[in-house]
Motif scaffolding. Structure first.
Motif, PDB file in Angstrom:
ATOM      1  N   ALA A   1       0.827  -1.208   0.000  1.00 54.91           N
ATOM      2  CA  ALA A   1       0.000   0.000   0.000  1.00 54.91           C
ATOM      3  C   ALA A   1       0.860   1.256   0.000  1.00 54.91           C
ATOM      4  N   GLN A   2       2.085   1.133   0.495  1.00 58.16           N
ATOM      5  CA  GLN A   2       2.981   2.286   0.553  1.00 58.16           C
ATOM      6  C   GLN A   2       4.060   2.267  -0.525  1.00 58.16           C
ATOM      7  N   ASP A   3       4.325   1.089  -1.088  1.00 54.27           N
ATOM      8  CA  ASP A   3       5.382   0.972  -2.088  1.00 54.27           C
ATOM      9  C   ASP A   3       4.987  -0.103  -3.095  1.00 54.27           C
ATOM     10  N   LYS A   4       4.641   0.334  -4.315  1.00 52.06           N
ATOM     11  CA  LYS A   4       4.196  -0.609  -5.342  1.00 52.06           C
ATOM     12  C   LYS A   4       5.345  -1.392  -5.970  1.00 52.06           C
ATOM     13  N   ASN A   5       6.576  -1.029  -5.677  1.00 48.51           N
ATOM     14  CA  ASN A   5       7.737  -1.711  -6.262  1.00 48.51           C
ATOM     15  C   ASN A   5       8.248  -2.835  -5.353  1.00 48.51           C
ATOM     16  N   VAL A   6       7.333  -3.634  -4.847  1.00 46.58           N
ATOM     17  CA  VAL A   6       7.719  -4.783  -4.029  1.00 46.58           C
ATOM     18  C   VAL A   6       6.987  -6.018  -4.544  1.00 46.58           C
ATOM     19  N   ARG A   7       7.634  -7.167  -4.395  1.00 50.90           N
ATOM     20  CA  ARG A   7       7.044  -8.445  -4.776  1.00 50.90           C
ATOM     21  C   ARG A   7       7.318  -9.441  -3.660  1.00 50.90           C
ATOM     22  N   LEU A   8       6.413 -10.392  -3.492  1.00 48.71           N
ATOM     23  CA  LEU A   8       6.576 -11.441  -2.492  1.00 48.71           C
ATOM     24  C   LEU A   8       6.531 -12.793  -3.174  1.00 48.71           C
ATOM     25  N   ARG A   9       7.550 -13.605  -2.916  1.00 46.22           N
ATOM     26  CA  ARG A   9       7.595 -14.974  -3.436  1.00 46.22           C
ATOM     27  C   ARG A   9       7.569 -15.935  -2.245  1.00 46.22           C
ATOM     28  N   ILE A  10       6.627 -16.863  -2.275  1.00 45.82           N
ATOM     29  CA  ILE A  10       6.465 -17.833  -1.200  1.00 45.82           C
ATOM     30  C   ILE A  10       6.806 -19.218  -1.738  1.00 45.82           C
ATOM     31  N   VAL A  11       7.853 -19.820  -1.205  1.00 40.31           N
ATOM     32  CA  VAL A  11       8.300 -21.152  -1.612  1.00 40.31           C
ATOM     33  C   VAL A  11       7.863 -22.154  -0.555  1.00 40.31           C
ATOM     34  N   GLY A  12       7.176 -23.201  -0.990  1.00 38.99           N
ATOM     35  CA  GLY A  12       6.720 -24.224  -0.063  1.00 38.99           C
ATOM     36  C   GLY A  12       5.301 -24.639  -0.376  1.00 38.99           C
ATOM     37  N   ASP A  13       4.885 -25.714   0.237  1.00 36.48           N
ATOM     38  CA  ASP A  13       3.530 -26.200   0.020  1.00 36.48           C
ATOM     39  C   ASP A  13       2.974 -26.709   1.345  1.00 36.48           C
ATOM     40  N   GLY A  14       1.687 -26.960   1.380  1.00 38.22           N
ATOM     41  CA  GLY A  14       1.078 -27.435   2.610  1.00 38.22           C
ATOM     42  C   GLY A  14      -0.424 -27.253   2.593  1.00 38.22           C
ATOM     43  N   LYS A  15      -1.059 -27.676   3.660  1.00 44.50           N
ATOM     44  CA  LYS A  15      -2.526 -27.727   3.707  1.00 44.50           C
ATOM     45  C   LYS A  15      -3.189 -26.360   3.661  1.00 44.50           C
ATOM     46  N   LEU A  16      -2.438 -25.281   3.948  1.00 47.95           N
ATOM     47  CA  LEU A  16      -3.035 -23.945   3.937  1.00 47.95           C
ATOM     48  C   LEU A  16      -2.897 -23.236   2.589  1.00 47.95           C
ATOM     49  N   ARG A  17      -2.377 -23.915   1.595  1.00 50.35           N
ATOM     50  CA  ARG A  17      -2.112 -23.225   0.324  1.00 50.35           C
ATOM     51  C   ARG A  17      -3.375 -22.585  -0.259  1.00 50.35           C
ATOM     52  N   HIS A  18      -4.450 -23.340  -0.337  1.00 48.28           N
ATOM     53  CA  HIS A  18      -5.673 -22.801  -0.930  1.00 48.28           C
ATOM     54  C   HIS A  18      -6.175 -21.600  -0.130  1.00 48.28           C
ATOM     55  N   THR A  19      -6.138 -21.701   1.195  1.00 45.35           N
ATOM     56  CA  THR A  19      -6.591 -20.600   2.059  1.00 45.35           C
ATOM     57  C   THR A  19      -5.743 -19.357   1.842  1.00 45.35           C
TER      58      THR A  19
END
Length: 363
Positions: free
Chosen positions: A197-215
């Motif tokens: 919300a304060q800086d549009k030049n950011v990205r998040l990459r999440i590596v991993g899997d598990g039961k909460l992925r869909h949520t």
């Protein structure tokens, strides 16, 4: 050489590289693996591996192999193997790693009252942090049987790379971990939304899997972050290292789960520090024993998404801090969390287990 049976119900979940590293780097002991199920053998090649169904079969294997002692990985395995230890009359070391702590309601039920017996009859125990040591002592584990032993990483596998501010101005935040509650991915995504919300030049990459992925994917969609948050899925260890070398900041929002499940000291934080990434994490379990706040990274209270967002923005807006933190983090890993040092300490514990303890607890 003395022969040790390393026993884990499953050999080996992809997240347990630390067990494999200790297993294959032993110098003065000959290990065998005993398990009920074999998986991921292409990633964790080892020989010999003995599969067993019941305790009688396991006893036969250990007798035939002339094993000198047992190393039970996880407290629940140690409790389950008490009768095997007694039948063979050999010592047993039990290693606790996090989810098997008695503060975890689900694990405590699975002990079925045998934890007190394990503490009495087990020869020695290891934990991965001083925080875990305190928990076990509070639940009755004798201090003289208890060692704090950090799992190490092979620092040579993690090329050090100074994280430089990207030319295009887009900062990549990386998080690696199973998609389960104690990894705090929900909190991290909420914190990231405040950063974005304060800086549009950011990205998040999440590596991993598990039961909460869909949520978690649903959460990202509801926050309209689909184009800037990427779920990479589970990766091989070399690919995880590659992701670290492409990222600029590492984040792990570990938290105590509703059932009491918590971390030890996450190996992925050690790996991130080894590669030269500044980290943002939480004041959770043993993490402050690894990450020194304001030195190798920034630590915030568990589940405090405002504080997490503030810490991430602090690093993003002050890239001049990255190099100093990177050097400090790498130095910490090289000094205290490298494989060679930790294998030597583990083998010293093995010596004590075989020869009988004369120990006041090891920090």
């Amino acid at each position: 050489m003395y022969k040790v049976a390393v026993i884990r119900n499953w050999f080996l979940p992809i997240s347990e590289t630390f067990i494999y590293s200790e297993l294959v780097n032993l110098n003065r002991f000959t290990p065998i693996v005993c398990c009920k199920k074999v998986l991921n053998l292409e990633q964790f090649p080892f020989d010999p591996i003995f599969k067993y169904k019941g305790k009688e079969e396991l006893c036969e294997i250990l007798r035939k192999e002339k094993v000198d002692f047992i190393h039970a990985r996880f407290g629940l395995t140690g409790a389950d193997l008490l009768s095997v230890k007694q039948a063979l009359g050999i010592p047993m070391l039990t290693s606790f790693h996090g989810f098997d702590l008695p503060t975890n309601v689900k694990s405590m039920k699975k002990y079925k009252g045998n934890l007190e017996i394990l503490f009495k009859e087990g020869d020695a125990f290891t934990v991965t942090s001083n925080n875990m040591k305190k928990i076990l002592v509070d639940f009755g584990c004798p201090k003289n049987k208890l060692f704090v032993h950090h799992s190490g990483i092979n620092i040579d596998r993690f090329a050090f790379r100074n994280s430089e501010f990207p030319e295009d101005g887009v900062v990549t935040i990386l998080s690696v971990g199973r998609l389960v509650q104690k990894k705090g991915m929900e909190d991290l995504i909420n914190a990231f939304s405040k950063v974005y919300a304060q800086d549009k030049n950011v990205r998040l990459r999440i590596v991993g899997d598990g039961k909460l992925r869909h949520t978690l994917q649903k959460q990202v969609k509801q926050l309209n972050l689909d184009k800037v948050v990427t779920f990479v899925g589970a990766l091989s260890h070399p690919d995880v290292i590659h992701e670290m070398h492409q990222a600029h900041v590492f984040a792990l929002a570990s938290t105590t789960a509703k059932d009491g499940n918590q971390e030890g000291i996450p190996n992925v934080l050690k790996e991130a520090l080894a590669t030269g990434l500044p980290v943002v994490s939480t004041l959770h379990a043993g993490i402050p024993e690894l990450v020194r706040n304001e030195q190798s990274g920034l630590l915030v209270p568990e589940r405090d998404t405002d504080a997490m967002a503030h810490a991430l923005l602090q690093l993003i807006r002050n890239p001049d801090q990255w190099h100093k933190m990177a050097k400090k983090g790498r130095k910490t890993i090289k000094r205290s969390f490298n494989t060679e040092t930790q294998i030597n300490e583990l083998e010293h514990i093995y010596d004590l287990v075989i020869n009988g303890l004369d120990n006041e607890g090891k920090e």
